[in-house]
Design a protein around this motif. Structure first.
Motif, mmCIF file in Angstrom:
data_model
loop_
_atom_site.group_PDB
_atom_site.id
_atom_site.type_symbol
_atom_site.label_atom_id
_atom_site.label_comp_id
_atom_site.label_asym_id
_atom_site.label_seq_id
_atom_site.Cartn_x
_atom_site.Cartn_y
_atom_site.Cartn_z
ATOM 1 N N TRP A 1 0.829 -1.206 0.000
ATOM 2 C CA TRP A 1 0.000 0.000 0.000
ATOM 3 C C TRP A 1 0.867 1.260 0.000
ATOM 4 O O TRP A 1 0.572 2.235 -0.700
ATOM 5 N N MET B 1 -6.235 3.783 2.543
ATOM 6 C CA MET B 1 -5.771 2.821 3.543
ATOM 7 C C MET B 1 -6.802 1.713 3.756
ATOM 8 O O MET B 1 -6.452 0.528 3.848
ATOM 9 N N VAL B 2 -8.071 2.090 3.820
ATOM 10 C CA VAL B 2 -9.133 1.090 3.978
ATOM 11 C C VAL B 2 -9.150 0.150 2.783
ATOM 12 O O VAL B 2 -9.248 -1.078 2.931
ATOM 13 N N MET C 1 -6.097 -2.198 2.928
ATOM 14 C CA MET C 1 -6.245 -3.298 3.878
ATOM 15 C C MET C 1 -7.156 -4.394 3.332
ATOM 16 O O MET C 1 -7.120 -5.532 3.797
ATOM 17 N N GLN C 2 -7.991 -4.044 2.351
ATOM 18 C CA GLN C 2 -8.886 -5.027 1.732
ATOM 19 C C GLN C 2 -8.334 -5.533 0.401
ATOM 20 O O GLN C 2 -9.049 -6.203 -0.345
ATOM 21 N N THR D 1 -7.527 -1.145 11.136
ATOM 22 C CA THR D 1 -7.889 -0.048 10.230
ATOM 23 C C THR D 1 -8.547 1.097 10.998
ATOM 24 O O THR D 1 -8.245 2.275 10.760
ATOM 25 N N THR D 2 -9.442 0.758 11.919
ATOM 26 C CA THR D 2 -10.132 1.791 12.703
ATOM 27 C C THR D 2 -9.161 2.576 13.564
ATOM 28 O O THR D 2 -9.214 3.809 13.622
ATOM 29 N N ALA E 1 -7.060 4.872 11.410
ATOM 30 C CA ALA E 1 -7.848 6.010 10.928
ATOM 31 C C ALA E 1 -8.007 7.063 12.020
ATOM 32 O O ALA E 1 -7.905 8.273 11.760
#
Length: 331
Positions: free
Chosen positions: A95, A245-246, A249-250, A301-302, A305
């Protein structure tokens, strides 16, 4: 008044009718799968079983916990599941290799295409060309690049051989660095257009009077860009950072299909999503541990963020203490 109230009631009922399909789809295909995933993460469902038992935090302890292990007389802290953290590390590396040039080049082209002084023709054509790769499916793109960099008769190898840049065909997918760079390039190529569109929209929303005032005060183009444009783009760049970023991560399709579906070579392009799929739908089909991995990725991820929001948010100036000078001293 009664007639007006009846009309308003009809409008409200019509609104509910239009909203119901979305609510039903959301409940069945979004909310319930999310709740069921959290339930599975606390169980032991695997294989062909239809029911599972509650095992508490066992899956999370296995995933996030660590233990001490003596290796060659030296006590080291070892992760209970090093493959999970390896997959998370791979995800962030790929990423990062994708996001840094994506944001930089998109910002450069956005400033260039929105500059009134340059009077560039065909701006809409440029935007369409940049955005076009985003319309392609990730699966088809990954298979395309798999054939382009194929060994030994892929087009890239044939070009390198004819130019004399290599003596023999190079196996890109046996090299960790080459594999990561290819995946990162595909991600950049596909999503740079969307970032460009968002940044161009943010730049065009900046009031021209700010630039006019700066020019009157003697600012040049470079100063206008770095003192006005870039600071005012912070909210949009924060949005791009978090959404990227989200999405990172997926990341699943490209690293899954471009090699052997397990993140080869040496599992160095196996992202967290690919690892979750390998655990849940290949081998022992450990659905509960796969669900725990997805919850773990969601938590990571949370947290990131929230940290990014804290770091990039504008800090309020501290209130200065008021000092009252009076006769006989200061307080």
């Amino acid at each position: 008044m009664a007639k007006l109230g009846g009309t308003q009631a009809k409008v409200n009922r019509a609104g509910y009718v239009f909203v119901i399909p979305f609510v039903v789809v959301f409940l069945f295909f979004n909310l319930w799968p999310t709740i069921y995933t959290f339930m599975l993460s606390f169980g032991n469902l695997e294989g062909l079983r239809q029911d599972f038992d509650f095992v508490g935090l066992k899956n999370f302890i296995k995933m996030l916990g660590a233990h001490k292990e003596e290796v060659d007389g030296v006590t080291k802290l070892v992760w209970n599941d090093p493959y999970f953290w390896g997959a998370v590390g791979n995800t962030f590396i790929i990423w990062g290799l994708n996001f840094a040039p994506q944001l930089g080049l998109a910002l450069l082209f956005a400033i260039w295409l929105t500059d009134v002084k340059l009077r560039i023709r065909g701006k809409n054509l440029f935007r369409a060309l940049f955005y076009m790769p985003n319309l392609l499916t990730a699966a088809s793109v990954s298979l395309l690049f798999r054939s382009l960099f194929g060994h030994p008769v892929g087009p890239v190898n044939q070009i390198l051989l004819k130019l004399g840049m290599v003596e023999s065909a190079f196996n890109f997918y046996r090299s960790v660095t080459a594999s990561r760079l290819i995946v990162a390039f595909i991600q950049w190529w596909m999503w740079c257009g969307q970032t460009l569109i968002l940044l161009m929209a943010a730049i065009t929303s900046i009031s021209p009077s700010l630039y006019e005032s700066a020019v009157i005060d003697g600012a040049n183009d470079w100063q206008c860009t770095w003192k006005i444009t870039v600071p005012l783009l912070r909210p949009m760049m924060f949005y791009v950072l978090v959404t990227s970023m989200v999405g990172g991560m997926q990341m699943f399709d490209i690293p899954f299909l471009i090699t052997g579906m397990h993140g080869e070579p040496d599992y160095k392009i196996r992202t967290a999503a690919v690892y979750m799929y390998n655990i849940g739908f290949q081998g022992k089909n450990n659905y509960s541990y796969s669900a725990a991995i997805s919850v773990g990725v969601f938590i990571i991820t949370t947290v990131l963020a929230i940290l990014i929001n804290k770091i990039t948010s504008e800090r309020k100036p501290r209130k200065r203490r008021a000092y009252i000078v009076a006769e006989g001293g200061a307080q």
